[in-house]
Write a protein that holds these residues in place. Structure first.
Motif, PDB file in Angstrom:
ATOM      1  N   ARG A 247      34.084 121.547  28.849  1.00 18.21           N
ATOM      2  CA  ARG A 247      33.946 120.505  29.866  1.00 18.21           C
ATOM      3  C   ARG A 247      32.996 119.406  29.399  1.00 18.21           C
ATOM      4  N   GLU A 248      31.842 119.810  28.879  1.00 16.47           N
ATOM      5  CA  GLU A 248      30.846 118.833  28.445  1.00 16.47           C
ATOM      6  C   GLU A 248      31.349 117.978  27.288  1.00 16.47           C
ATOM      7  N   THR A 249      32.097 118.555  26.374  1.00 15.36           N
ATOM      8  CA  THR A 249      32.639 117.783  25.255  1.00 15.36           C
ATOM      9  C   THR A 249      33.581 116.707  25.764  1.00 15.36           C
ATOM     10  N   LEU A 250      34.431 117.057  26.712  1.00 13.74           N
ATOM     11  CA  LEU A 250      35.340 116.068  27.293  1.00 13.74           C
ATOM     12  C   LEU A 250      34.559 114.989  28.039  1.00 13.74           C
ATOM     13  N   GLU A 251      33.571 115.392  28.849  1.00 18.22           N
ATOM     14  CA  GLU A 251      32.783 114.424  29.629  1.00 18.22           C
ATOM     15  C   GLU A 251      31.983 113.476  28.742  1.00 18.22           C
ATOM     16  N   GLU A 252      31.408 113.984  27.682  1.00 14.64           N
ATOM     17  CA  GLU A 252      30.499 113.178  26.864  1.00 14.64           C
ATOM     18  C   GLU A 252      31.167 112.398  25.740  1.00 14.64           C
ATOM     19  N   SER A 253      32.368 112.841  25.332  1.00 13.30           N
ATOM     20  CA  SER A 253      33.001 112.177  24.188  1.00 13.30           C
ATOM     21  C   SER A 253      34.467 111.814  24.401  1.00 13.30           C
ATOM     22  N   GLY A 254      35.091 112.367  25.436  1.00 16.99           N
ATOM     23  CA  GLY A 254      36.515 112.136  25.642  1.00 16.99           C
ATOM     24  C   GLY A 254      37.400 113.007  24.778  1.00 16.99           C
ATOM     25  N   VAL A 255      36.806 113.936  24.030  1.00 13.93           N
ATOM     26  CA  VAL A 255      37.561 114.816  23.132  1.00 13.93           C
ATOM     27  C   VAL A 255      37.808 116.155  23.826  1.00 13.93           C
ATOM     28  N   THR A 256      39.072 116.601  23.826  1.00 11.61           N
ATOM     29  CA  THR A 256      39.433 117.896  24.397  1.00 11.61           C
ATOM     30  C   THR A 256      39.366 118.952  23.304  1.00 11.61           C
TER      31      THR A 256
ATOM     32  N   GLU B 227      26.290 106.594  22.550  1.00  7.23           N
ATOM     33  CA  GLU B 227      27.405 106.549  21.603  1.00  7.23           C
ATOM     34  C   GLU B 227      27.784 107.952  21.153  1.00  7.23           C
TER      35      GLU B 227
END
Length: 135
Positions: free
Chosen positions: A50-59, A91
């Protein structure tokens, strides 16, 4: 003492690692894999995804735990502010081993040990030494 459980991701693509930069002038400036606090009954894996998607847009899909990193601080942590409204990510980028950003980088093994640990495959999570959180 309040405790906060967090999970972060070490995401690789084409031999580059995904890092996000947290910056607040006069307070902190550091790079780290995307991550954050566990919400409700989330697993560590679900939190990292979840955090990776929220912070970077990467699934992503978590494959294994790599490091257990314990930090302590003299300052009180607001465990009710999850996710933190004061998020300071400015960034995100992919970095090759020889192009890692200068300055503070977390977790600490990313500059050296991580790359050999990666080759051995992280058969079990590696416990890092207890460290004091400075910001």
């Amino acid at each position: 003492m309040a405790h906060r459980i967090s999970a972060g991701a070490l995401v690789l693509r084409e031999e580059k690692i995904l890092l996000v930069r947290h910056h607040r002038t006069g307070r902190h400036d550091f790079w780290v894999g995307p991550g954050g606090g566990v919400e409700g009954g989330e697993t560590l894996e679900a939190t990292a995804e979840r955090e990776t998607l929220e912070e970077s847009g990467v699934t992503i899909k978590v494959r294994r735990l790599a490091y257990l990193d314990e930090l302590w601080s003299d300052t009180e942590i607001d465990v009710t502010a999850n996710p933190a409204e004061s998020e300071s990510i400015i960034e995100a980028n992919w970095f090759a081993r020889d192009q890692l950003p200068s300055g503070h980088l977390f977790p600490e093994p990313l500059r050296d040990r991580f790359w050999s640990d990666l080759q051995t495959g992280f058969a079990a999570p590696i416990k890092l030494p207890l460290r004091r959180l400075h910001f």
